[in-house]
Design an enzyme around this catalytic site. Structure first.
Site, PDB file in Angstrom:
ATOM      1  N   LYS A  34       0.835  -1.203   0.000  1.00 32.40           N
ATOM      2  CA  LYS A  34       0.000   0.000   0.000  1.00 32.40           C
ATOM      3  C   LYS A  34       0.868   1.251   0.000  1.00 32.40           C
ATOM      4  O   LYS A  34       0.647   2.176  -0.768  1.00 32.40           O
ATOM      5  CB  LYS A  34      -0.915   0.022   1.235  1.00 32.40           C
ATOM      6  CG  LYS A  34      -1.971  -1.052   1.244  1.00 32.40           C
ATOM      7  CD  LYS A  34      -2.887  -0.928   2.446  1.00 32.40           C
ATOM      8  CE  LYS A  34      -2.185  -1.132   3.776  1.00 32.40           C
ATOM      9  NZ  LYS A  34      -1.569  -2.443   3.956  1.00 32.40           N
ATOM     10  N   THR A  35       1.838   1.259   0.900  1.00 30.50           N
ATOM     11  CA  THR A  35       2.682   2.441   1.005  1.00 30.50           C
ATOM     12  C   THR A  35       3.492   2.608  -0.283  1.00 30.50           C
ATOM     13  O   THR A  35       3.677   3.711  -0.786  1.00 30.50           O
ATOM     14  CB  THR A  35       3.599   2.326   2.240  1.00 30.50           C
ATOM     15  OG1 THR A  35       2.761   2.151   3.380  1.00 30.50           O
ATOM     16  CG2 THR A  35       4.425   3.562   2.435  1.00 30.50           C
ATOM     17  N   ASP A  69      -1.944   7.769   3.817  1.00 32.68           N
ATOM     18  CA  ASP A  69      -1.523   6.411   4.192  1.00 32.68           C
ATOM     19  C   ASP A  69      -2.186   6.055   5.531  1.00 32.68           C
ATOM     20  O   ASP A  69      -2.545   6.943   6.298  1.00 32.68           O
ATOM     21  CB  ASP A  69       0.013   6.385   4.329  1.00 32.68           C
ATOM     22  CG  ASP A  69       0.566   4.955   4.268  1.00 32.68           C
ATOM     23  OD1 ASP A  69      -0.215   4.021   4.010  1.00 32.68           O
ATOM     24  OD2 ASP A  69       1.783   4.783   4.469  1.00 32.68           O
ATOM     25  N   GLU A  70      -2.334   4.783   5.822  1.00 29.96           N
ATOM     26  CA  GLU A  70      -2.909   4.320   7.095  1.00 29.96           C
ATOM     27  C   GLU A  70      -4.255   4.998   7.366  1.00 29.96           C
ATOM     28  O   GLU A  70      -4.526   5.469   8.470  1.00 29.96           O
ATOM     29  CB  GLU A  70      -1.956   4.629   8.261  1.00 29.96           C
ATOM     30  CG  GLU A  70      -0.531   4.137   8.074  1.00 29.96           C
ATOM     31  CD  GLU A  70      -0.327   2.678   8.448  1.00 29.96           C
ATOM     32  OE1 GLU A  70      -1.319   2.013   8.798  1.00 29.96           O
ATOM     33  OE2 GLU A  70       0.806   2.205   8.363  1.00 29.96           O
ATOM     34  N   GLN A 125      -5.996  -3.309  10.444  1.00 27.93           N
ATOM     35  CA  GLN A 125      -4.891  -2.702  11.192  1.00 27.93           C
ATOM     36  C   GLN A 125      -5.319  -1.419  11.894  1.00 27.93           C
ATOM     37  O   GLN A 125      -4.488  -0.571  12.219  1.00 27.93           O
ATOM     38  CB  GLN A 125      -3.718  -2.405  10.255  1.00 27.93           C
ATOM     39  CG  GLN A 125      -3.051  -3.657   9.729  1.00 27.93           C
ATOM     40  CD  GLN A 125      -1.785  -3.332   8.942  1.00 27.93           C
ATOM     41  OE1 GLN A 125      -0.792  -2.889   9.499  1.00 27.93           O
ATOM     42  NE2 GLN A 125      -1.838  -3.528   7.645  1.00 27.93           N
ATOM     43  N   ARG A 129       4.637  -7.619  11.016  1.00 26.56           N
ATOM     44  CA  ARG A 129       5.871  -6.819  10.890  1.00 26.56           C
ATOM     45  C   ARG A 129       7.037  -7.717  10.498  1.00 26.56           C
ATOM     46  O   ARG A 129       8.061  -7.258  10.040  1.00 26.56           O
ATOM     47  CB  ARG A 129       6.234  -6.111  12.210  1.00 26.56           C
ATOM     48  CG  ARG A 129       5.262  -5.081  12.748  1.00 26.56           C
ATOM     49  CD  ARG A 129       4.836  -4.097  11.727  1.00 26.56           C
ATOM     50  NE  ARG A 129       3.567  -4.501  11.150  1.00 26.56           N
ATOM     51  CZ  ARG A 129       3.112  -4.023   9.984  1.00 26.56           C
ATOM     52  NH1 ARG A 129       3.802  -3.154   9.304  1.00 26.56           N
ATOM     53  NH2 ARG A 129       1.953  -4.425   9.495  1.00 26.56           N
TER      54      ARG A 129
HETATM   55  P1  ATP Z   1       1.535  -2.179   5.987  1.00 29.87           P
HETATM   56  O1  ATP Z   1       0.111  -2.616   5.924  1.00 29.87           O
HETATM   57  O2  ATP Z   1       2.293  -2.938   7.013  1.00 29.87           O
HETATM   58  O3  ATP Z   1       1.686  -0.706   6.057  1.00 29.87           O
HETATM   59  P2  ATP Z   1       2.002  -2.002   3.153  1.00 29.87           P
HETATM   60  O4  ATP Z   1       0.806  -2.582   2.508  1.00 29.87           O
HETATM   61  O5  ATP Z   1       2.100  -0.537   3.201  1.00 29.87           O
HETATM   62  O6  ATP Z   1       2.186  -2.654   4.588  1.00 29.87           O
HETATM   63  P3  ATP Z   1       4.594  -1.881   1.959  1.00 29.87           P
HETATM   64  O7  ATP Z   1       5.332  -1.490   3.183  1.00 29.87           O
HETATM   65  O8  ATP Z   1       4.346  -0.875   0.910  1.00 29.87           O
HETATM   66  O9  ATP Z   1       3.239  -2.610   2.383  1.00 29.87           O
HETATM   67  O10 ATP Z   1       5.293  -3.130   1.284  1.00 29.87           O
HETATM   68  C1  ATP Z   1       5.725  -4.257   2.033  1.00 29.87           C
HETATM   69  C2  ATP Z   1       7.042  -4.771   1.497  1.00 29.87           C
HETATM   70  O11 ATP Z   1       6.849  -5.376   0.230  1.00 29.87           O
HETATM   71  C3  ATP Z   1       8.052  -3.672   1.270  1.00 29.87           C
HETATM   72  O12 ATP Z   1       9.332  -4.162   1.593  1.00 29.87           O
HETATM   73  C4  ATP Z   1       7.930  -3.393  -0.212  1.00 29.87           C
HETATM   74  O13 ATP Z   1       9.115  -2.841  -0.726  1.00 29.87           O
HETATM   75  C5  ATP Z   1       7.651  -4.772  -0.770  1.00 29.87           C
HETATM   76  N1  ATP Z   1       6.874  -4.755  -2.023  1.00 29.87           N
HETATM   77  C6  ATP Z   1       5.675  -4.185  -2.234  1.00 29.87           C
HETATM   78  N2  ATP Z   1       5.237  -4.383  -3.500  1.00 29.87           N
HETATM   79  C7  ATP Z   1       6.184  -5.105  -4.117  1.00 29.87           C
HETATM   80  C8  ATP Z   1       6.345  -5.637  -5.451  1.00 29.87           C
HETATM   81  N3  ATP Z   1       5.414  -5.458  -6.377  1.00 29.87           N
HETATM   82  N4  ATP Z   1       7.465  -6.324  -5.700  1.00 29.87           N
HETATM   83  C9  ATP Z   1       8.404  -6.523  -4.765  1.00 29.87           C
HETATM   84  N5  ATP Z   1       8.330  -6.056  -3.495  1.00 29.87           N
HETATM   85  C10 ATP Z   1       7.234  -5.355  -3.173  1.00 29.87           C
HETATM   86 MG    MG Z   2       2.241   0.808   4.824  1.00 30.31          MG
END
Ligand code: ATP
Ligand code: MG
Length: 743
Positions: free
Chosen positions: A35-36, A220-221, A251, A623
């Site tokens: 997402k981020t 975000d969040e 979350q 995490r």
């Molecule tokens: P959270 O809900 O914990 O905030 P999130 O959904 O924001 O998580 P991110 O932190 O953006 O997730 O991504 C999680 C991990 O996966 C990061 O290390 C990111 O770099 C990696 N990642 C995300 N998308 C891809 C992709 N398409 N290919 C490879 N790695 C990815």
């Molecule tokens: Mg995130």
């Protein structure tokens, strides 16, 4: 134009989200699904492909750390085009807005931020002056009443207390508190947001300006926005701004602080034509960790429903360590960290997460003893430490004499002979005449004080005036050094020869360090705006030439301790589960996973809050990238009391096939005391144990001789046993190779 660098590292669903046309969007997805990452790439897409200026983009993050990281990632993608982007937390953005429009917001130019701790002091004093008994009107309760009313956007006159005498009184206190803050030029955290919101509602021109400016708002969040923040976003987006929000209802962990999970649920009702995109692939964690997280969160009834899968490896089982007591737990964590590092892992890859701040002290002690460098993140934050706040109080008085919270802290610290009676007299005059304590002290010095009281109070007033004069022509670092020395604080701490005194002096040095590296946030305005933007700027004026000290103080209040992040590079990170949101680490410990602690007793008692606790457990589990270790103790001291907790229900909710039980080291306990794990977990765990041995058995090894079994873990080929050999000491041995014999 080659835009592959924006899209290459994205999967199809992520790409769909990033490349949406200019419209509202909700990206709803589980933890670690990117997402981020999508949010960052969306900003690049807006500037590079949709031709938006960064000046027209506002990105809201949950913490300052996240905001700094995100800025770095965006700059990596689009370089100088990121200039002019407005990015920060709700509080940080509201603060900047109020600074710029302080007059319209009816604030003094040098208003200061009141953090939670100072807010409590102000309230304490206020209750006293209103002659209210603190036992009947506990400060905490008053504080949370005021904050939650503000978070709902309510001023005292909005509240209808009916005939409820309790609410009537609370509203009176709220009103008196507001007056007091206004007089002192103080703004608490909730006030930042409420003021900024009211600023827009009461000043249509200002609002129109920002509505025209922020055509794209990314959040975000989103699941943790409160009522006021959501209202703020809605007003700002107005009719034309486009909201791009990312979040995960599973979350949402700040309900206790007013966050409304409903905001995410009703988003597509409140905005027309919302595009919903779901991301389902998790990139962060091993299959095992993900499976555990999915199974746990499935116990919650109120969910929007999401599936998460991982293409990654299954990984090793989640270790569950049953400790004899909290000390044993801490030492196990240290051992495991050492083992991680011996196998080539780095300390910064390790996070220890706990439910409540009080748990960190013991963990810290153990890490200190084991000489493992660590940092507590978001615990007693650097800027929250008493000695740092002492210095900040002086600095605040230099910029705003009417800051009563700062006055209270500084006027007799270090002791300068101002007696209780004089202090009370100052407070009384301030209250009666509705003036600041500074002004009251002045009055009393001119007429009213006895000669002795007069000398000491006057000494303080003169000191502050002198220090304020001294600021001229000196850089910020020099100003702070002068304050530390001339306020007498340095000498005061030097007298204290204990370890604590020393660490206080070190912290003061660290403060000087922080000041010397301080750079104010980049201005929101950038050269080279198009003419329309310039015209708007002229209407509202460019930001004031801001006072560097004022900016520093604001940052200290808003960002508490976060700029030390660089120094954390080689440290194990300790933080609460709440503070870990959005972060990721190869090795994660969740400690103290016990009934009463996690879920907290309060959550269990109050009902309705258990689901939020479970979401917090989900946040903790997700995490971890490679290895998750969960620990609980059979005996724990907390807040001076001894507890015999049961393992948390959250442990039982993790499928048996995902876990491996590690038995406690060194201690043998009768089975009647055994914790109550559910039977399927127990059966699975029993199957894993090296069957022929039990803790306490005597065994013989070909090379090491005779010893006693201390500990066992793992199953099948991976089964290991910890044996204390009389001659060779304690050793971990792989059962398949060790060829042990019972003796
Ligand atoms: P959270 O809900 O914990 O905030 P999130 O959904 O924001 O998580 P991110 O932190 O953006 O997730 O991504 C999680 C991990 O996966 C990061 O290390 C990111 O770099 C990696 N990642 C995300 N998308 C891809 C992709 N398409 N290919 C490879 N790695 C990815
Ligand atoms: Mg995130």
């Amino acid at each position: 134009m080659d835009i592959s660098y924006i899209l290459n590292d994205l999967n199809d669903a992520q790409r769909e989200a990033v490349t949406l046309d200019e419209r509202h969007a909700l990206i709803l997805a589980g933890a670690g699904s990117g997402k981020t990452r999508v949010l960052v790439h969306r900003i690049a897409w807006l500037t590079e492909v949709l031709g938006q200026s960064a000046y027209n983009i506002l990105a809201v993050t949950f913490t300052n750390k996240a905001s700094n990281e995100m800025r770095g990632r965006i700059e990596n993608l689009i370089g100088h085009k990121a200039q002019g982007l407005t990015m920060g937390t709700f509080h940080g953005i509201a603060y900047r807005l109020l600074r710029q429009h302080y007059q319209e917001a009816k604030l003094p130019q040098n208003f200061q931020i009141l953090d939670a701790d100072d807010q409590k002091r102000v309230l304490k004093r206020l209750l006293k002056s209103l002659e209210l008994d603190e036992n009947q009107w506990p400060v905490r309760q008053v504080q949370s009443f005021i904050n939650s009313e503000k978070e709902e956007g309510r001023r005292p006159h909005h509240i209808d207390p009916g005939h409820n005498p309790f609410v009537i009184k609370m509203v009176q206190i709220y009103a008196a508190y507001e007056e007091q803050c206004q007089r002192s030029g103080l703004v608490d955290f909730a006030e930042l947001l409420l003021r900024a919101h009211e600023l827009w509602l009461k000043n249509p021109l200002v609002l129109a300006h920002y509505q025209a400016r922020f055509r794209h708002i990314l959040v975000d969040e989103f699941q943790d926005t409160n009522t006021l923040q959501y209202a703020w976003l809605r007003v700002l987006a107005g009719g034309s701004g486009k909201l791009f929000v990312v979040g995960d209802d599973d979350q949402s962990i700040y309900g206790w602080r007013g966050a409304k999970i409903e905001n995410i649920r009703r988003f597509d009702e409140d905005f027309a034509d919302v595009k919903l995109v779901r991301l389902e692939q998790n990139y962060r964690s091993t299959g095992t960790i993900l499976k555990a997280a999915n199974a746990l969160i499935a116990h919650n009834a109120e969910r929007m429903g999401k599936e998460l899968w991982s293409a990654g490896e299954e990984g090793s089982p989640i270790k569950i360590y049953e400790a004899f007591n909290d000390l044993d737990e801490a030492s196990y964590v240290c051992n495991q960290i050492e083992a991680w590092c011996e196998q080539g892992g780095a300390r910064k890859e390790v996070a220890v997460l706990y439910r409540s701040n009080a748990q960190s002290r013991l963990m810290e002690q153990a890490l200190l003893q084991a000489q493992i460098p660590y940092r507590v993140y978001g615990g007693l934050r650097f800027y929250d430490r008493a000695e740092i706040k002492d210095v900040l109080a002086y600095l605040r008085l230099l910029t705003n004499r009417d800051d009563d919270a700062a006055f209270e802290r500084a006027f007799n610290h270090p002791p300068r002979g101002i007696g209780q009676k004089s202090a009370d007299a100052i407070r009384e005059v301030a209250r009666d005449q509705q003036i600041s304590m500074w002004a009251a002290a002045r009055l009393l010095v001119e007429k009213g004080f006895s000669a002795r009281a007069k000398t000491s109070v006057q000494g303080f007033l003169e000191l502050i005036d002198e220090l304020a004069q001294m600021r001229e022509g000196r850089d910020l670092q020099d100003q702070v050094m002068q304050v530390i020395a001339r306020s007498g604080l340095q000498a005061h701490f030097e007298k204290d020869r204990s370890e604590q005194g020393e660490s206080r002096l070190e912290n003061l040095d660290e403060l000087i360090n922080a000041v010397s590296q301080f750079k104010p946030k980049p201005q929101e305005t950038v050269p080279g705006l198009d003419t329309e933007e310039q015209a708007e700027q002229q209407v509202f004026g460019l930001p004031e030439q801001t006072d560097l000290l004022g900016e520093f103080l604001a940052q200290a209040a808003l960002e508490a301790g976060e700029q030390q992040a660089d120094a954390w590079e080689s440290c194990v990170q300790l933080m609460t589960l709440h503070a870990a949101k959005g972060l990721e680490f190869p090795l994660v410990f969740m400690v103290g996973v016990e009934e009463g602690l996690f879920p907290s007793q309060q959550a269990v008692d109050e009902g309705g809050r258990l689901e939020e606790e479970r979401r917090l457990a989900y946040v903790g589990i997700t995490r971890a990238e490679q290895q998750l270790i969960i620990t609980y103790a059979n005996r724990r001291r907390l807040h001076g009391n001894e507890f015999y907790p049961l393992p948390s229900r959250f442990i039982r909710e993790i499928p048996a096939e995902c876990v491996e039980l590690v038995r406690m080291s060194g201690q043998v306990r009768p089975t009647s005391e055994a914790p109550v794990l559910n039977t399927s977990v127990q059966a699975a765990l029993a199957a894993q144990r090296p069957a022929d041995y039990q803790i306490g058995h005597r065994v013989r090894h070909e090379k090491f001789g005779e010893g006693i079994v201390l500990n066992m873990e793992g199953a099948g080929d991976h089964a290991r046993v910890n044996v204390f050999f009389e001659q060779a000491g304690a050793k971990w041995l792989v059962m398949a190779y060790a060829k042990l014999e019972r003796c």
